[in-house]
Write an enzyme that holds these catalytic residues in place. Structure first.
Site, mmCIF file in Angstrom:
data_model
loop_
_atom_site.group_PDB
_atom_site.id
_atom_site.type_symbol
_atom_site.label_atom_id
_atom_site.label_comp_id
_atom_site.label_asym_id
_atom_site.label_seq_id
_atom_site.Cartn_x
_atom_site.Cartn_y
_atom_site.Cartn_z
ATOM 1 N N LYS A 88 0.865 -1.177 0.000
ATOM 2 C CA LYS A 88 0.000 0.000 0.000
ATOM 3 C C LYS A 88 0.902 1.227 0.000
ATOM 4 O O LYS A 88 2.050 1.148 0.464
ATOM 5 C CB LYS A 88 -0.858 0.002 1.276
ATOM 6 C CG LYS A 88 -2.098 0.833 1.201
ATOM 7 C CD LYS A 88 -3.274 0.057 0.644
ATOM 8 C CE LYS A 88 -4.512 0.919 0.574
ATOM 9 N NZ LYS A 88 -5.686 0.158 0.138
ATOM 10 N N GLY A 189 -25.314 3.025 2.927
ATOM 11 C CA GLY A 189 -24.428 3.571 1.896
ATOM 12 C C GLY A 189 -24.852 3.140 0.513
ATOM 13 O O GLY A 189 -24.841 1.954 0.189
ATOM 14 N N GLY A 191 -23.470 4.264 -2.432
ATOM 15 C CA GLY A 191 -22.458 4.752 -3.367
ATOM 16 C C GLY A 191 -22.220 3.737 -4.466
ATOM 17 O O GLY A 191 -23.094 2.931 -4.810
ATOM 18 N N VAL A 193 -20.659 0.934 -4.758
ATOM 19 C CA VAL A 193 -20.879 -0.495 -4.503
ATOM 20 C C VAL A 193 -22.287 -0.740 -3.949
ATOM 21 O O VAL A 193 -23.011 -1.618 -4.429
ATOM 22 C CB VAL A 193 -19.825 -1.050 -3.509
ATOM 23 C CG1 VAL A 193 -20.048 -2.530 -3.270
ATOM 24 C CG2 VAL A 193 -18.406 -0.806 -4.018
ATOM 25 N N TYR A 195 -25.101 0.830 -4.158
ATOM 26 C CA TYR A 195 -26.224 0.987 -5.079
ATOM 27 C C TYR A 195 -26.365 -0.234 -5.988
ATOM 28 O O TYR A 195 -27.458 -0.761 -6.204
ATOM 29 C CB TYR A 195 -26.058 2.258 -5.923
ATOM 30 C CG TYR A 195 -27.343 2.714 -6.536
ATOM 31 C CD1 TYR A 195 -28.163 3.615 -5.855
ATOM 32 C CD2 TYR A 195 -27.781 2.223 -7.760
ATOM 33 C CE1 TYR A 195 -29.376 4.019 -6.392
ATOM 34 C CE2 TYR A 195 -28.992 2.624 -8.305
ATOM 35 C CZ TYR A 195 -29.774 3.526 -7.611
ATOM 36 O OH TYR A 195 -30.983 3.922 -8.136
HETATM 37 P P1 NAD Z 1 -18.682 5.505 -2.147
HETATM 38 O O1 NAD Z 1 -17.937 6.650 -1.559
HETATM 39 O O2 NAD Z 1 -19.055 5.542 -3.587
HETATM 40 O O3 NAD Z 1 -20.035 5.250 -1.311
HETATM 41 C C1 NAD Z 1 -20.140 5.346 0.070
HETATM 42 C C2 NAD Z 1 -21.514 5.928 0.373
HETATM 43 O O4 NAD Z 1 -21.719 5.926 1.788
HETATM 44 C C3 NAD Z 1 -21.674 7.376 -0.086
HETATM 45 O O5 NAD Z 1 -22.818 7.483 -0.915
HETATM 46 C C4 NAD Z 1 -21.852 8.153 1.213
HETATM 47 O O6 NAD Z 1 -22.715 9.274 1.086
HETATM 48 C C5 NAD Z 1 -22.438 7.100 2.132
HETATM 49 N N1 NAD Z 1 -22.252 7.386 3.552
HETATM 50 C C6 NAD Z 1 -21.207 7.963 4.173
HETATM 51 N N2 NAD Z 1 -21.434 8.059 5.499
HETATM 52 C C7 NAD Z 1 -22.645 7.514 5.721
HETATM 53 C C8 NAD Z 1 -23.441 7.310 6.878
HETATM 54 N N3 NAD Z 1 -23.016 7.680 8.092
HETATM 55 N N4 NAD Z 1 -24.650 6.723 6.741
HETATM 56 C C9 NAD Z 1 -25.097 6.350 5.510
HETATM 57 N N5 NAD Z 1 -24.382 6.509 4.387
HETATM 58 C C10 NAD Z 1 -23.188 7.102 4.479
HETATM 59 O O7 NAD Z 1 -17.806 4.211 -1.815
HETATM 60 P P2 NAD Z 1 -17.894 2.784 -2.516
HETATM 61 O O8 NAD Z 1 -16.875 2.726 -3.598
HETATM 62 O O9 NAD Z 1 -19.314 2.439 -2.805
HETATM 63 O O10 NAD Z 1 -17.341 1.862 -1.337
HETATM 64 C C11 NAD Z 1 -18.167 1.564 -0.212
HETATM 65 C C12 NAD Z 1 -17.316 0.875 0.846
HETATM 66 O O11 NAD Z 1 -16.740 -0.312 0.291
HETATM 67 C C13 NAD Z 1 -16.126 1.702 1.322
HETATM 68 O O12 NAD Z 1 -15.911 1.419 2.692
HETATM 69 C C14 NAD Z 1 -14.957 1.167 0.495
HETATM 70 O O13 NAD Z 1 -13.716 1.313 1.185
HETATM 71 C C15 NAD Z 1 -15.328 -0.294 0.374
HETATM 72 N N6 NAD Z 1 -14.766 -0.942 -0.820
HETATM 73 C C16 NAD Z 1 -15.021 -0.447 -2.068
HETATM 74 C C17 NAD Z 1 -14.490 -1.077 -3.186
HETATM 75 C C18 NAD Z 1 -14.774 -0.578 -4.581
HETATM 76 O O14 NAD Z 1 -14.453 -1.298 -5.557
HETATM 77 N N7 NAD Z 1 -15.370 0.587 -4.750
HETATM 78 C C19 NAD Z 1 -13.661 -2.232 -3.028
HETATM 79 C C20 NAD Z 1 -13.440 -2.723 -1.740
HETATM 80 C C21 NAD Z 1 -13.997 -2.058 -0.647
#
Ligand code: NAD
Length: 372
Positions: A88, A189, A191, A193, A195
């Site tokens: 990392k 959440g 976002g 993932v 959605y």
């Molecule tokens: P993202 O930022 O697109 O979505 C996160 C969502 O959570 C946002 O819409 C945000 O408004 C919402 N949020 C924040 N605080 C909140 C709360 N207190 N209550 C309700 N909602 C809240 O992130 P993502 O890419 O969808 O990733 C989601 C999680 O999965 C993260 O923890 C990320 O580290 C993990 N993750 C993502 C991936 C990937 O491929 N994107 C891979 C491994 C792990």
């Protein structure tokens, strides 16, 4: 650019130090870059993990994070069945104020200086554009935009697919069937993932209770999936349901939230869901089945690994390197989770500890056999 490898006697003063192979500090006077690259373990392949940019309060905080995150990637990559070790990198600074192409190009040169021991990717605070900038300085970067027919691109839908596969493995384990119809699932959440996960759950007729702090995402899901029920962010933990899918932030499973939970299974995308190791025991005491986060959310890293293998013409495990082959690999996350549950039951340990034990046996014992 100056660089120094931090000494193991200094690193061993940090709780997260675990015999890491290398933590290298970089400082570039011209661009203001101060960064660390951590390589935890390369027994089964080069170390892959994202590049995070964050306004750490001190260099010690950045070192703590790079130690913790690089070690986590070793476990994640091993259990995902990838020919990769764990690494990392972290850049100190507010990405909204300090980030520019010159700084990211300098970071690209820092990555290149490790000659492929470390491969970088996007993480919080960096994006696809930053990876393109870095790629002018190093070939050890993934998460680049794709041309027609190439693999790569946004890994989030692939992560959602893996989360869905792991969630189903949890449902199967708990109820003896993985049918989703009528199952109540709460999702924190919406976002990238969360959605996509909702879309899959909705297609299989799960009953959804969802929350987000962003109104536009709530409006969007209401329009697309009218049966979904919207919940205030603070209320999500108290809903009586079958499954809770944390897909927002880390540390959401803690001594305040766990006592409120009235669910059977936790299976979501967020990283580091447990605030402390004791929280895993709190969850187990409530007879909630926990699907280990880093196993469930490995779809993204599987996707970037295939991108890397395709681009570099390397394929040590003989994978089917097509997109279908990659998606089939992600679909097998559910099988890995079944093995973790079996070990957890046989040994009387939590699924999280069973996952760690299985991962260690891959990157320590299996790796020894392979090189013997
Ligand atoms: P993202 O930022 O697109 O979505 C996160 C969502 O959570 C946002 O819409 C945000 O408004 C919402 N949020 C924040 N605080 C909140 C709360 N207190 N209550 C309700 N909602 C809240 O992130 P993502 O890419 O969808 O990733 C989601 C999680 O999965 C993260 O923890 C990320 O580290 C993990 N993750 C993502 C991936 C990937 O491929 N994107 C891979 C491994 C792990």
């Amino acid at each position: 650019m100056n660089h120094t490898d931090l000494r193991s006697d200094f690193l061993s003063t940090f709780a997260d130090y675990d015999g890491h192979e290398r933590i290298r500090r970089f400082e570039d006077a011209e661009t203001g870059l101060i960064a660390f690259i951590g390589v935890h373990n390369r027994n089964i392949g080069p170390a892959l993990g994202g590049c995070r940019m964050y306004p750490y309060a001190s260099e010690e905080d950045a070192i703590r994070d790079v130690l913790r995150l690089s070690r986590g990637m070793t476990y994640k990559n091993a259990l995902a069945g990838l020919p990769l070790g764990g690494g990392k990198s972290v850049i100190i600074g507010d990405p909204f104020k300090m980030k520019n192409d010159k700084l990211m190009a300098a970071m690209g040169r820092a990555v290149e200086s490790l000659n492929g021991d470390y491969i970088t990717a996007e993480d919080s605070g960096t994006n696809e554009h930053d990876m393109v900038v870095m790629s002018a300085e190093t070939k050890y970067v993934v998460g680049l935009p794709t041309k027609a027919g190439e693999q790569g691109g946004d890994p989030s839908p692939v992560t959602a697919l893996g989360v869905f596969s792991g969630l189903k493995a949890g449902v199967q384990r708990r109820y003896g069937s993985d049918a989703m119809t009528g199952l109540k699932v709460t999702v924190q959440g919406l976002g990238a993932v969360g959605y996509d996960l909702c879309r899959r759950l909705n297609e299989e007729n799960a009953e959804l209770f969802v929350t987000d702090v962003r109104q536009e995402l709530l409006d969007r899901i209401r329009a697309e999936m009218p049966d979904v029920r919207l919940v205030q962010p603070g209320e999500i933990f108290g809903i009586e349901a079958n499954v809770f899918a944390p897909c927002a932030l880390g540390a959401q499973l803690n001594k305040e939230t766990i006592p409120k939970m009235n669910i059977d299974i936790i299976a979501g995308a967020a990283n580091n869901q447990m605030a402390t190791p004791e929280d895993e025991d709190r969850v187990a005491d409530k007879k909630i089945l926990y699907v280990p986060d880093y196993v469930l959310n490995a779809g993204g890293v599987i996707s970037v690994c295939y991108e890397y293998l395709n681009r570099n013409g390397k394929n040590p495990y003989g994978f089917d390197l097509t997109r279908d082959g990659m998606l089939a690999h992600v679909g097998r996350i559910g099988q890995t989770i079944e093995k973790i549950f079996a070990l957890s039951e046989a040994e009387g340990i939590t699924p999280g500890r069973a996952a760690d034990r299985m991962a260690r046996s891959i990157f320590m014992d299996d790796a020894k056999t392979r090189t013997a």
